[in-house]
Design a protein around this motif. Structure first.
Motif, PDB file in Angstrom:
ATOM      1  N   ARG A  79      -3.374 -14.262  -6.810  1.00 37.92           N
ATOM      2  CA  ARG A  79      -4.374 -14.697  -5.819  1.00 37.92           C
ATOM      3  C   ARG A  79      -4.446 -16.227  -5.742  1.00 37.92           C
ATOM      4  O   ARG A  79      -4.458 -16.805  -4.653  1.00 37.92           O
ATOM      5  CB  ARG A  79      -5.749 -14.133  -6.189  1.00 37.92           C
ATOM      6  CG  ARG A  79      -5.887 -12.631  -6.030  1.00 37.92           C
ATOM      7  CD  ARG A  79      -7.350 -12.223  -6.166  1.00 37.92           C
ATOM      8  NE  ARG A  79      -7.515 -10.783  -6.109  1.00 37.92           N
ATOM      9  CZ  ARG A  79      -7.541  -9.991  -7.174  1.00 37.92           C
ATOM     10  NH1 ARG A  79      -7.413 -10.525  -8.389  1.00 37.92           N
ATOM     11  NH2 ARG A  79      -7.695  -8.689  -7.041  1.00 37.92           N
TER      12      ARG A  79
ATOM     13  N   THR B 285       3.081 -13.814  -2.224  1.00 35.69           N
ATOM     14  CA  THR B 285       3.307 -12.596  -1.452  1.00 35.69           C
ATOM     15  C   THR B 285       4.211 -11.656  -2.236  1.00 35.69           C
ATOM     16  O   THR B 285       4.804 -12.043  -3.266  1.00 35.69           O
ATOM     17  CB  THR B 285       3.969 -12.915  -0.104  1.00 35.69           C
ATOM     18  OG1 THR B 285       5.319 -13.365  -0.354  1.00 35.69           O
ATOM     19  CG2 THR B 285       3.190 -13.978   0.656  1.00 35.69           C
TER      20      THR B 285
ATOM     21  N   LYS C 161      -1.450 -17.588  -4.171  1.00 33.81           N
ATOM     22  CA  LYS C 161      -1.164 -16.968  -2.869  1.00 33.81           C
ATOM     23  C   LYS C 161       0.273 -16.458  -2.797  1.00 33.81           C
ATOM     24  O   LYS C 161       1.011 -16.690  -1.821  1.00 33.81           O
ATOM     25  CB  LYS C 161      -1.456 -17.947  -1.724  1.00 33.81           C
ATOM     26  CG  LYS C 161      -2.923 -18.344  -1.612  1.00 33.81           C
ATOM     27  CD  LYS C 161      -3.161 -19.279  -0.443  1.00 33.81           C
ATOM     28  CE  LYS C 161      -4.647 -19.533  -0.215  1.00 33.81           C
ATOM     29  NZ  LYS C 161      -5.350 -20.037  -1.400  1.00 33.81           N
TER      30      LYS C 161
ATOM     31  N   LEU D 229      -0.479  -7.597  -4.665  1.00 30.02           N
ATOM     32  CA  LEU D 229      -1.466  -7.002  -5.575  1.00 30.02           C
ATOM     33  C   LEU D 229      -1.306  -5.487  -5.635  1.00 30.02           C
ATOM     34  O   LEU D 229      -1.393  -4.880  -6.713  1.00 30.02           O
ATOM     35  CB  LEU D 229      -2.876  -7.388  -5.128  1.00 30.02           C
ATOM     36  CG  LEU D 229      -3.219  -8.875  -5.282  1.00 30.02           C
ATOM     37  CD1 LEU D 229      -4.530  -9.197  -4.568  1.00 30.02           C
ATOM     38  CD2 LEU D 229      -3.299  -9.270  -6.755  1.00 30.02           C
ATOM     39  N   ASN D 230      -1.073  -4.849  -4.488  1.00 30.83           N
ATOM     40  CA  ASN D 230      -0.840  -3.402  -4.480  1.00 30.83           C
ATOM     41  C   ASN D 230       0.421  -3.043  -5.250  1.00 30.83           C
ATOM     42  O   ASN D 230       0.464  -2.039  -5.980  1.00 30.83           O
ATOM     43  CB  ASN D 230      -0.731  -2.893  -3.038  1.00 30.83           C
ATOM     44  CG  ASN D 230      -2.079  -2.671  -2.391  1.00 30.83           C
ATOM     45  OD1 ASN D 230      -3.021  -2.201  -3.028  1.00 30.83           O
ATOM     46  ND2 ASN D 230      -2.201  -3.017  -1.123  1.00 30.83           N
TER      47      ASN D 230
ATOM     48  N   ALA E 239       0.834  -1.207   0.000  1.00 30.47           N
ATOM     49  CA  ALA E 239       0.000   0.000   0.000  1.00 30.47           C
ATOM     50  C   ALA E 239       0.864   1.251   0.000  1.00 30.47           C
ATOM     51  O   ALA E 239       0.537   2.245  -0.670  1.00 30.47           O
ATOM     52  CB  ALA E 239      -0.934  -0.008   1.209  1.00 30.47           C
TER      53      ALA E 239
ATOM     54  N   GLU F 217      -1.923  -9.350  -0.453  1.00 31.39           N
ATOM     55  CA  GLU F 217      -2.434  -7.996  -0.681  1.00 31.39           C
ATOM     56  C   GLU F 217      -1.296  -7.037  -1.022  1.00 31.39           C
ATOM     57  O   GLU F 217      -1.444  -6.159  -1.888  1.00 31.39           O
ATOM     58  CB  GLU F 217      -3.191  -7.498   0.549  1.00 31.39           C
ATOM     59  CG  GLU F 217      -3.972  -6.215   0.331  1.00 31.39           C
ATOM     60  CD  GLU F 217      -5.101  -6.369  -0.680  1.00 31.39           C
ATOM     61  OE1 GLU F 217      -5.463  -5.349  -1.312  1.00 31.39           O
ATOM     62  OE2 GLU F 217      -5.621  -7.494  -0.854  1.00 31.39           O
ATOM     63  N   ASP F 218      -0.158  -7.182  -0.370  1.00 28.81           N
ATOM     64  CA  ASP F 218       1.010  -6.374  -0.721  1.00 28.81           C
ATOM     65  C   ASP F 218       1.411  -6.605  -2.169  1.00 28.81           C
ATOM     66  O   ASP F 218       1.751  -5.670  -2.902  1.00 28.81           O
ATOM     67  CB  ASP F 218       2.199  -6.721   0.191  1.00 28.81           C
ATOM     68  CG  ASP F 218       2.040  -6.225   1.607  1.00 28.81           C
ATOM     69  OD1 ASP F 218       1.499  -5.126   1.806  1.00 28.81           O
ATOM     70  OD2 ASP F 218       2.476  -6.956   2.532  1.00 28.81           O
TER      71      ASP F 218
ATOM     72  N   THR G  58       2.422  -9.847   2.258  1.00 28.76           N
ATOM     73  CA  THR G  58       1.207 -10.618   2.030  1.00 28.76           C
ATOM     74  C   THR G  58       0.824 -10.636   0.549  1.00 28.76           C
ATOM     75  O   THR G  58       1.435  -9.948  -0.283  1.00 28.76           O
ATOM     76  CB  THR G  58       0.045  -9.987   2.814  1.00 28.76           C
ATOM     77  OG1 THR G  58      -0.219  -8.674   2.277  1.00 28.76           O
ATOM     78  CG2 THR G  58       0.369  -9.886   4.300  1.00 28.76           C
TER      79      THR G  58
END
Length: 272
Positions: A142, A147, A145, A111-112, A61, A108-109, A106
């Protein structure tokens, strides 16, 4: 100084140092990317650095925030590689903490990071198969998974900036130690830059021109350090041929940041 301020000053000092062969500096612009674009990015990135220093936002992020904040000028990607190094160093307050931060990234990291990557014009290897412009890449991240550490590790064999996450920020540490041992403040930045350039093939040059040109650049840097060739002449030839060691510039920024955090006085005017 706060960590966020050290990051800004590191970006400023690196781009202003002269002569760094082939790169934008206080004496040379590129046609589409100027010194002012680099300085603007150093100013505009501050909120993202503050986020990294004081909040619990994820690393991905923070990277995306920095790229979004600095994508408002027409100079293109100025510091994406530097952000990959600076943000974990800021969040972890040094190398040991940075390695802990990178180890705990993660999905999410990741993907960001890919969203941020898509906003830049970062040069990629022809063999890279996770295309930031392909929705299938995000789906793959995704499904598998993956990271952000996985993504960086995947890129590390062909990218010396990414390798810093795996080798303990070894080259960034070398730059920092060089600066801390030098008696002449900011004047040492160019010598620190050359100390890497003569010993490490710059992976941005490899992606753009191939390994032979990267090795030629190393040889010329050694001649400059030995006093056989002038840095200014080497700089002009690199500029004329479009050879720019951008990865070493990113690592130099990280090294400057570490040195600043450890008390380096960039304003020292002693002669070497």
């Amino acid at each position: 100084m706060r960590r966020s301020e050290c990051a800004q000053i590191a970006m400023m000092l690196e781009v202003c140092a002269y002569p760094k062969p082939g790169n934008v500096d206080r004496c040379h612009d590129y046609e589409d990317t100027w010194l002012e674009h680099f300085l603007a990015s150093a100013i505009l990135a501050r909120p993202a650095f503050v986020t990294a220093e004081y909040s619990t936002a994820g690393l991905g992020a923070c990277l995306k925030e920095a790229v979004s904040l600095t994508a408002v000028h027409e100079g293109g990607n100025t510091h994406f590689g530097a952000y990959i190094l600076l943000f974990p160093l800021i969040m972890g307050d040094g190398i040991e903490g940075a390695l802990d931060i990178t180890a705990r990234t993660t999905v999410e990291d990741a993907l960001n990071f890919y969203e941020a990557f898509g906003l830049t014009e970062v040069r990629m290897n022809k063999t890279d198969d996770l295309d930031v412009n392909d929705p299938e890449s995000a789906r793959h991240i995704r499904d598998e998974k993956l990271t952000l550490k996985d993504i960086i590790s995947y890129s590390a064999p062909g990218d010396m900036v990414c390798r810093e996450w795996l080798n303990g920020f070894a080259l960034s540490r070398r730059v920092a130690d060089f600066l801390l041992a030098a008696p002449d403040g900011k004047q040492a930045i160019v010598r620190a830059f050359f100390s890497l350039l003569e010993s490490e093939p710059d992976t941005f040059i490899i992606k753009k021109h191939g390994r032979d040109i990267a090795e030629w650049t190393m040889k010329q840097a050694k001649e400059v350090s030995a006093g056989i060739r002038s840095a200014e002449d080497f700089d002009e030839e690199c500029l004329a041929r479009g050879i720019n060691p951008g990865s070493i510039a990113d690592i130099t920024i990280a090294g400057i940041y570490l040195a600043l955090r450890e008390g380096w006085n960039w304003e020292s005017s002693q002669t070497a």
